[in-house]
Design a protein around this motif. Structure first.
Motif, PDB file in Angstrom:
ATOM      1  N   ARG A   1       0.852  -1.378  -0.041  1.00  0.00           N
ATOM      2  CA  ARG A   1       0.105   0.008  -0.064  1.00  0.00           C
ATOM      3  C   ARG A   1       0.855   1.371   0.050  1.00  0.00           C
ATOM      4  O   ARG A   1       0.522   2.312  -0.373  1.00  0.00           O
ATOM      5  CB  ARG A   1      -0.902  -0.135   1.201  1.00  0.00           C
ATOM      6  CG  ARG A   1      -1.959   0.908   1.138  1.00  0.00           C
ATOM      7  CD  ARG A   1      -2.913   1.072   2.423  1.00  0.00           C
ATOM      8  NE  ARG A   1      -4.018   1.980   1.997  1.00  0.00           N
ATOM      9  CZ  ARG A   1      -5.375   1.592   1.907  1.00  0.00           C
ATOM     10  NH1 ARG A   1      -5.550   0.258   1.759  1.00  0.00           N
ATOM     11  NH2 ARG A   1      -6.121   2.374   1.543  1.00  0.00           N
ATOM     12  N   ASP A   2       2.068   1.109   0.640  1.00  0.00           N
ATOM     13  CA  ASP A   2       2.591   2.523   0.694  1.00  0.00           C
ATOM     14  C   ASP A   2       4.020   2.544  -0.421  1.00  0.00           C
ATOM     15  O   ASP A   2       4.998   3.135  -0.363  1.00  0.00           O
ATOM     16  CB  ASP A   2       3.467   2.694   2.042  1.00  0.00           C
ATOM     17  CG  ASP A   2       4.589   1.279   2.303  1.00  0.00           C
ATOM     18  OD1 ASP A   2       4.651   0.281   1.583  1.00  0.00           O
ATOM     19  OD2 ASP A   2       4.913   1.377   3.460  1.00  0.00           O
TER      20      ASP A   2
ATOM     21  N   LYS B   1      -4.392  -0.722  -3.538  1.00  0.00           N
ATOM     22  CA  LYS B   1      -4.259   0.554  -3.376  1.00  0.00           C
ATOM     23  C   LYS B   1      -2.998   1.380  -3.231  1.00  0.00           C
ATOM     24  O   LYS B   1      -2.937   2.504  -2.561  1.00  0.00           O
ATOM     25  CB  LYS B   1      -5.308   1.054  -2.312  1.00  0.00           C
ATOM     26  CG  LYS B   1      -6.628   0.206  -2.671  1.00  0.00           C
ATOM     27  CD  LYS B   1      -8.017   0.806  -1.719  1.00  0.00           C
ATOM     28  CE  LYS B   1      -9.062   0.390  -2.410  1.00  0.00           C
ATOM     29  NZ  LYS B   1     -10.067   0.134  -1.297  1.00  0.00           N
ATOM     30  N   ALA B   2      -1.905   1.140  -3.993  1.00  0.00           N
ATOM     31  CA  ALA B   2      -0.714   1.789  -3.917  1.00  0.00           C
ATOM     32  C   ALA B   2      -0.995   3.083  -4.886  1.00  0.00           C
ATOM     33  O   ALA B   2      -1.864   3.150  -5.579  1.00  0.00           O
ATOM     34  CB  ALA B   2       0.422   1.141  -4.710  1.00  0.00           C
ATOM     35  N   LYS B   3      -0.311   4.225  -4.389  1.00  0.00           N
ATOM     36  CA  LYS B   3      -0.599   5.497  -4.863  1.00  0.00           C
ATOM     37  C   LYS B   3       0.237   5.471  -6.552  1.00  0.00           C
ATOM     38  O   LYS B   3       1.364   5.222  -6.198  1.00  0.00           O
ATOM     39  CB  LYS B   3      -0.251   6.798  -4.010  1.00  0.00           C
ATOM     40  CG  LYS B   3      -1.452   6.820  -3.145  1.00  0.00           C
ATOM     41  CD  LYS B   3      -1.295   7.941  -2.254  1.00  0.00           C
ATOM     42  CE  LYS B   3      -2.742   8.318  -1.358  1.00  0.00           C
ATOM     43  NZ  LYS B   3      -2.460   9.478  -0.605  1.00  0.00           N
TER      44      LYS B   3
ATOM     45  N   GLU C   1      -9.120   7.029  -8.081  1.00  0.00           N
ATOM     46  CA  GLU C   1      -8.638   7.232  -6.634  1.00  0.00           C
ATOM     47  C   GLU C   1      -7.279   6.574  -6.864  1.00  0.00           C
ATOM     48  O   GLU C   1      -6.763   5.895  -7.701  1.00  0.00           O
ATOM     49  CB  GLU C   1      -9.545   6.036  -5.913  1.00  0.00           C
ATOM     50  CG  GLU C   1      -9.268   6.466  -4.436  1.00  0.00           C
ATOM     51  CD  GLU C   1     -10.025   5.311  -3.619  1.00  0.00           C
ATOM     52  OE1 GLU C   1     -10.152   5.419  -2.341  1.00  0.00           O
ATOM     53  OE2 GLU C   1     -10.483   4.444  -4.315  1.00  0.00           O
ATOM     54  N   ASN C   2      -6.581   7.285  -5.866  1.00  0.00           N
ATOM     55  CA  ASN C   2      -5.104   7.023  -5.812  1.00  0.00           C
ATOM     56  C   ASN C   2      -4.151   7.178  -6.922  1.00  0.00           C
ATOM     57  O   ASN C   2      -2.939   6.643  -6.988  1.00  0.00           O
ATOM     58  CB  ASN C   2      -4.772   5.334  -5.255  1.00  0.00           C
ATOM     59  CG  ASN C   2      -5.478   5.168  -4.120  1.00  0.00           C
ATOM     60  OD1 ASN C   2      -5.378   5.992  -3.223  1.00  0.00           O
ATOM     61  ND2 ASN C   2      -6.007   4.062  -3.927  1.00  0.00           N
ATOM     62  N   THR C   3      -4.841   8.115  -7.954  1.00  0.00           N
ATOM     63  CA  THR C   3      -3.878   8.435  -9.055  1.00  0.00           C
ATOM     64  C   THR C   3      -3.774   9.868  -9.335  1.00  0.00           C
ATOM     65  O   THR C   3      -4.867  10.602  -9.007  1.00  0.00           O
ATOM     66  CB  THR C   3      -4.574   7.774 -10.346  1.00  0.00           C
ATOM     67  OG1 THR C   3      -4.619   6.410 -10.138  1.00  0.00           O
ATOM     68  CG2 THR C   3      -3.887   8.273 -11.718  1.00  0.00           C
TER      69      THR C   3
ATOM     70  N   PHE D   1       1.456  11.716  -1.674  1.00  0.00           N
ATOM     71  CA  PHE D   1       2.125  10.315  -0.936  1.00  0.00           C
ATOM     72  C   PHE D   1       2.031  10.351   0.411  1.00  0.00           C
ATOM     73  O   PHE D   1       2.486   9.523   0.966  1.00  0.00           O
ATOM     74  CB  PHE D   1       3.336  10.232  -1.408  1.00  0.00           C
ATOM     75  CG  PHE D   1       3.441   9.903  -2.866  1.00  0.00           C
ATOM     76  CD1 PHE D   1       2.902   8.350  -3.251  1.00  0.00           C
ATOM     77  CD2 PHE D   1       4.137  10.534  -3.882  1.00  0.00           C
ATOM     78  CE1 PHE D   1       3.070   7.792  -4.734  1.00  0.00           C
ATOM     79  CE2 PHE D   1       4.310   9.889  -5.368  1.00  0.00           C
ATOM     80  CZ  PHE D   1       3.691   8.821  -5.554  1.00  0.00           C
TER      81      PHE D   1
END
Length: 304
Positions: free
Chosen positions: A56-57, A133-135, A197-199, A222
């Protein structure tokens, strides 16, 4: 840390050594319809790519080649170090699709946050990036400067086969017959996910115009919390010139080619009127009226 840097430069040198004596025709192989450089990628690595277990990170950095992602990697590495005092490990080639198939196993040992860079289209990314859900930060650069920079990279990088002329390269670029395929296919694919989301999508030209504001925006996306002073000092260390000055230390023999000029508008030294019209028509067909098309400010950066 010096060991990390040496291992990373050794990996780059291995890729360059494999390029020695190759023709342009030998350089590329096709995987699922897209050309990739055979010296950096392989069918086996692509088949193993879904074994990459994203966290995730993880910090996922996406761009088409020569849009500035190596610059972005430097900025993020400094951001991580400044806010956590831990230096990102760089013993692997940072591009997830480059290297040997066992790299995904080795990557499990890399401490968080890891920087995962890629030139891949949205549909080719490992599924775990979305599942966990990694950014994802996507960097774009106007297509004319991208093409010009790609041409100069090919013709200046040690050992990499050269094109006989700009005209030859332009034709291959427009037909998607260069490494990682078509700029416009890449752009169209990512354009559909610009509001996911997350982009987050950022522009190379914005980095050039206001690096401090861009560093702040990237840090917020981030979840880093640098002070205003830290943001400013990261931006000061990350100007294109500052990164270029250290390029040999960070990237070895290919450093000065990766960080060549970094200017906006260099395409004007290469494009003919007919080539301008061809790319203008392609942009119109692929991206006009899209949110990504608007962000690219084509009329500002790509009109003579």
């Amino acid at each position: 840390m010096a060991e990390d840097k040496k291992a990373f430069i050794d990996e780059i040198n291995k890729v360059l050594a494999k390029s020695e004596g190759l023709t342009l025709k030998d350089l590329l192989f096709s995987y699922q319809g897209t050309p990739y450089p055979a010296v950096a990628c392989s069918v086996e690595t692509f088949q193993a790519l879904d074994n990459l277990e994203a966290r995730r990170d993880d910090i996922v950095l996406v761009s088409y080649p020569k849009c500035g992602v190596n610059w972005l990697i430097q900025i993020l590495s400094d951001l991580i170090f400044t806010t956590s005092q831990s230096k990102p490990v760089s013993m692997e080639l940072p591009f997830i699709e480059c290297g040997d198939p066992d790299k995904y196993e080795r990557m499990k040992q890399i401490p968080s946050p890891r920087i995962l860079a890629t030139h891949l289209n949205y549909d080719c990314l490992p599924k775990s990036i979305f599942k966990n859900k990694a950014k994802i930060l996507v960097l774009f650069r106007n297509p004319k400067d991208t093409a010009a920079s790609f041409f100069h990279f090919h013709n200046n990088a040690p050992s990499v086969p050269s094109y006989s002329s700009w005209d030859e390269f332009f034709s291959e670029f427009m037909n998607g017959k260069v490494g990682w395929g078509s700029y416009f296919d890449h752009a169209v694919t990512w354009s559909k996910h610009i509001e996911d989301e997350n982009t987050m999508v950022i522009m190379y030209e914005d980095l050039k115009e206001n690096l401090t504001a861009s560093v702040k925006q990237i840090a917020e996306f981030f979840g880093f919390s640098p002070t205003a002073e830290q943001i400013q000092s990261i931006a000061d260390r990350a100007t294109f010139q500052a990164v270029k000055d250290k390029a040999q230390e960070t990237h070895g023999i290919v450093g000065s080619t990766l960080f060549r000029k970094g200017v906006v508008g260099d395409w004007k030294n290469l494009f003919t009127e007919a080539q301008n019209q061809e790319m203008d028509a392609k942009f119109k067909a692929c991206l006009e009226g899209t949110k990504l098309g608007a962000k690219l400010k084509y009329d500002v950066y790509c009109k003579a």
